[in-house]
Write a protein that holds these residues in place. Structure first.
Motif, PDB file in Angstrom:
ATOM      1  N   HIS A  24      -3.165  -4.060   6.588  1.00  0.00           N
ATOM      2  CA  HIS A  24      -2.965  -3.253   5.378  1.00  0.00           C
ATOM      3  C   HIS A  24      -2.671  -4.128   4.146  1.00  0.00           C
ATOM      4  CE1 HIS A  24      -1.725   0.371   3.182  1.00  0.00           C
ATOM      5  NE2 HIS A  24      -0.705  -0.341   2.734  1.00  0.00           N
ATOM      6  N   HIS A  83      -4.500  -4.519   0.459  1.00  0.00           N
ATOM      7  CA  HIS A  83      -3.950  -4.543  -0.907  1.00  0.00           C
ATOM      8  C   HIS A  83      -4.415  -5.798  -1.646  1.00  0.00           C
ATOM      9  CE1 HIS A  83      -1.599  -0.955  -1.265  1.00  0.00           C
ATOM     10  NE2 HIS A  83      -0.875  -1.200  -0.186  1.00  0.00           N
ATOM     11  N   SER A 143       4.576  -2.604  -3.077  1.00  0.00           N
ATOM     12  CA  SER A 143       4.330  -1.226  -2.655  1.00  0.00           C
ATOM     13  C   SER A 143       5.637  -0.614  -2.172  1.00  0.00           C
ATOM     14  CB  SER A 143       3.283  -1.223  -1.542  1.00  0.00           C
ATOM     15  OG  SER A 143       3.848  -1.759  -0.367  1.00  0.00           O
ATOM     16  N   ASP A 161      -2.149   3.437  -1.727  1.00  0.00           N
ATOM     17  CA  ASP A 161      -2.874   3.296  -0.464  1.00  0.00           C
ATOM     18  C   ASP A 161      -4.210   4.030  -0.549  1.00  0.00           C
ATOM     19  OD1 ASP A 161      -0.888   1.787   0.528  1.00  0.00           O
ATOM     20  OD2 ASP A 161      -0.023   3.324   1.825  1.00  0.00           O
TER      21      ASP A 161
END
Ligand code: KG4
Ligand code: ZN
Length: 337
Positions: free
Chosen positions: A111, A115, A136, A304
């Motif tokens: 993940h 980003h 985040s 996201d």
């Protein structure tokens, strides 16, 4: 190598699917779950159940909007960590079944790499090497990106993530979840010098935001219930602007020091907090005075989303870094260094 990739992202509370053709985003569908607002944060069990309900319609919409059929798909990129384990498992199981059914490769994506790659979606992409501040709700990391899949983490938060600080402080101020966008909106008309909240300055490029949260709590507790209600009523915008300024100052100053120390003069800021208007303005202003180039993803790619997963997956796919169908969800997956 020509490719049409389906990207899937379900690591937290957004069910997202995207189609990327030869690295270009053709669709980017996100269904954000709003029932968590009631609880002031994401409830993992509710999140995974909602992913199950939403994953099929979200993928169908992504295919529709991209104007492609299932048989056009050459590979499936999916987030396999870090994130909430139940949430990750919904996306991963779906992606595996889809890849198996179509007999196409599966590409597992971290993940955080997603980003980092969100800064590479729009032109111009930052040239290597560049610094990427990933901010985040779950992460705050300052990463030196040497090349594709080649990173050094220069610093990270020792406690709360920047987005988590926004969310928790918003809750103290009686605002909803997620708190970042609400604080940002109120701060537009507030005075950032209304109250000086502390900025934690650590020796290296690490961050700490829990002290700020505690100082907001202590500050509010200095007032009686009645006075506090009145203060929030009269000065909510000023308080939001003051809190936001404290977070932005720390993020920008640490990044500025990293530019000076590494000599790398291309800086990207990504992740949900990169949508913050004051942060975007501040980093651009410092970039101009200090002479470094700033790259901020389009708003659609800050929060996201699956486009960033599909784009990161595209680069992996090109490098023949595909995954086995035995790929597992890893809730605490670190950025590969
Ligand atoms: O990247 P993201 O969607 O999910 C994670 O990977 O965590 O980031 C969500 C975080 C939340 O903490 C939210 O409050 C924050 O990003 N956020 C913002 C803004 N928009 C989203 N924080 C500050 N200002 C904003 N405009
Ligand atoms: Zn994220």
């Amino acid at each position: 190598m020509r490719s049409t990739l389906l990207g899937i992202e379900t690591s937290c509370d957004d069910t997202a699917a995207a189609v990327v053709v030869d690295g270009e985003v053709r669709s980017n569908v996100i269904s954000s779950q709003d029932m968590h607002d009631e609880y002031g944060g994401v409830v993992p069990e509710l999140a995974s159940r909602d992913h199950q309900r939403l994953i099929v319609p979200v993928v169908e919409r992504a295919l529709d909007e991209a104007g492609i059929r299932r048989s056009d798909i050459d590979g499936v990129a999916v987030t396999h960590g870090p994130g909430l384990s139940g949430s990750l498992m919904v996306g991963l199981s779906f992606a595996k079944a889809f890849a198996l059914g179509l007999d196409v490769p599966l590409v597992g994506v971290n993940h955080l790499e997603g980003h980092i790659y969100s800064a590479r979606i729009d032109d111009p992409a930052p040239p290597f090497p560049y610094l990427c501040l990933v901010v985040s709700g779950g992460h705050t990391q300052l990463v030196l990106v040497h090349g594709d899949f080649d990173y050094t983490v220069l610093g990270q938060t020792r406690d709360d993530a920047a987005g988590e600080a926004f969310d928790k402080i918003a809750q103290l101020l009686g605002l909803g979840y997620p708190g970042g966008p609400e604080i940002d909106a109120h701060a537009q008309t507030g005075d950032p010098s209304f109250h000086e909240f502390p900025r934690s300055e650590l020796d290296d490029f690490d961050f700490s935001f829990s002290g700020l949260k505690t100082s907001v709590l202590y500050y509010l507790n200095e007032f009686s219930d009645e006075e506090r209600a009145e203060l929030i009523d009269d000065h909510l915008d000023d308080l939001c602007a003051s809190v936001q300024q404290a977070i932005v100052d720390v993020l920008v100053e640490t990044t500025r020091q990293a530019v000076q120390s590494t000599g790398v003069d291309h800086v990207a800021i990504t992740g949900g907090v990169s949508a913050n208007s004051a942060l975007r303005r501040a980093i651009q202003a410092v970039g101009e005075t200090d002479g470094f180039a700033v790259y901020l993803p389009d708003m659609a790619y800050c929060m996201d989303n699956a486009a960033m997963i599909a784009v990161a997956g595209y680069h992996k796919w090109q490098a023949e870094q595909t995954s086995e169908l035995s790929l597992t969800a890893v809730p605490r997956l670190a950025l590969p260094e």
